[in-house]
Motif scaffolding. Sequence first.
Motif, PDB file in Angstrom:
ATOM      1  N   THR A   1      16.953 -34.773   4.543  1.00  0.00           N
ATOM      2  CA  THR A   1      16.788 -36.016   3.790  1.00  0.00           C
ATOM      3  C   THR A   1      15.326 -36.116   3.384  1.00  0.00           C
ATOM      4  O   THR A   1      14.451 -36.294   4.230  1.00  0.00           O
ATOM      5  N   TYR A   2      15.108 -35.971   2.086  1.00  0.00           N
ATOM      6  CA  TYR A   2      13.751 -36.013   1.555  1.00  0.00           C
ATOM      7  C   TYR A   2      13.397 -37.419   1.101  1.00  0.00           C
ATOM      8  O   TYR A   2      14.250 -38.149   0.608  1.00  0.00           O
ATOM      9  N   THR A   3      12.137 -37.779   1.242  1.00  0.00           N
ATOM     10  CA  THR A   3      11.644 -39.032   0.696  1.00  0.00           C
ATOM     11  C   THR A   3      11.331 -38.795  -0.770  1.00  0.00           C
ATOM     12  O   THR A   3      10.560 -37.890  -1.106  1.00  0.00           O
ATOM     13  N   GLU A   4      11.940 -39.597  -1.647  1.00  0.00           N
ATOM     14  CA  GLU A   4      11.794 -39.384  -3.084  1.00  0.00           C
ATOM     15  C   GLU A   4      10.615 -40.173  -3.634  1.00  0.00           C
ATOM     16  O   GLU A   4      10.472 -41.360  -3.359  1.00  0.00           O
ATOM     17  N   VAL A   5       9.772 -39.497  -4.413  1.00  0.00           N
ATOM     18  CA  VAL A   5       8.610 -40.116  -5.045  1.00  0.00           C
ATOM     19  C   VAL A   5       8.655 -39.795  -6.524  1.00  0.00           C
ATOM     20  O   VAL A   5       8.741 -38.623  -6.913  1.00  0.00           O
ATOM     21  N   THR A   6       8.593 -40.828  -7.363  1.00  0.00           N
ATOM     22  CA  THR A   6       8.603 -40.611  -8.811  1.00  0.00           C
ATOM     23  C   THR A   6       7.180 -40.481  -9.330  1.00  0.00           C
ATOM     24  O   THR A   6       6.220 -40.835  -8.643  1.00  0.00           O
ATOM     25  N   LEU A   7       7.052 -40.009 -10.557  1.00  0.00           N
ATOM     26  CA  LEU A   7       5.723 -39.865 -11.162  1.00  0.00           C
ATOM     27  C   LEU A   7       5.065 -41.226 -11.379  1.00  0.00           C
ATOM     28  O   LEU A   7       3.853 -41.356 -11.255  1.00  0.00           O
ATOM     29  N   SER A   8       5.865 -42.240 -11.699  1.00  0.00           N
ATOM     30  CA  SER A   8       5.287 -43.573 -11.868  1.00  0.00           C
ATOM     31  C   SER A   8       4.747 -44.116 -10.549  1.00  0.00           C
ATOM     32  O   SER A   8       3.806 -44.904 -10.544  1.00  0.00           O
ATOM     33  N   MET A   9       5.322 -43.687  -9.424  1.00  0.00           N
ATOM     34  CA  MET A   9       4.792 -44.086  -8.115  1.00  0.00           C
ATOM     35  C   MET A   9       3.471 -43.367  -7.835  1.00  0.00           C
ATOM     36  O   MET A   9       2.581 -43.923  -7.188  1.00  0.00           O
ATOM     37  N   LEU A  10       3.345 -42.146  -8.346  1.00  0.00           N
ATOM     38  CA  LEU A  10       2.093 -41.395  -8.152  1.00  0.00           C
ATOM     39  C   LEU A  10       0.930 -42.043  -8.892  1.00  0.00           C
ATOM     40  O   LEU A  10      -0.228 -41.871  -8.510  1.00  0.00           O
ATOM     41  N   ASN A  11       1.209 -42.782  -9.974  1.00  0.00           N
ATOM     42  CA  ASN A  11       0.154 -43.475 -10.717  1.00  0.00           C
ATOM     43  C   ASN A  11      -0.554 -44.519  -9.844  1.00  0.00           C
ATOM     44  O   ASN A  11      -1.716 -44.822 -10.057  1.00  0.00           O
TER      45      ASN A  11
END
Length: 144
Positions: A72-82
């Motif tokens: 189970t991976y923790t999902e991170v979007t590119l908008s969250m990286l901003n």
Amino acid sequence: MDLSNLPASSEKVAKKRVGRGIGSGLGKTSGRGQKGQKSRTGGGVRRGFEGGQTPLYRRLPKRGFKNFNAKTYTEVTLSMLNKSEATDVTPETLLAEGIIGKVNDGVVILGSGKLEKKLNVKATRFTKTASEKIQALGGKIEVI
């Protein structure tokens, strides 16, 4: 109550004495009612017993499958990286900044959203679109 006035160990509640005469209120049948399986010593039925009828857990079909090897991976979007202040983004920095709650079996970077700055990202997995968008801005990706 605090540590200075705890009750002494001799101040325990006395065990209820049953079957000691009518005046005690728990004489004769000792509060077990009249006759039957539940009045006898060692009496009673096991959990899930339905009087001999096929119990519910056996009447219902088995369903599903639990894959113990699943990650189970923790999902991170590119908008969250901003939202990240750091230029070198790792799971630890995302956790410290409060962008993600916890890291399960790793972090996967998803390509949804728009990245607005150059970042060096370290994660367990990257989607194809996420790696393309990060590298298009001159950033680097590293699988850890």
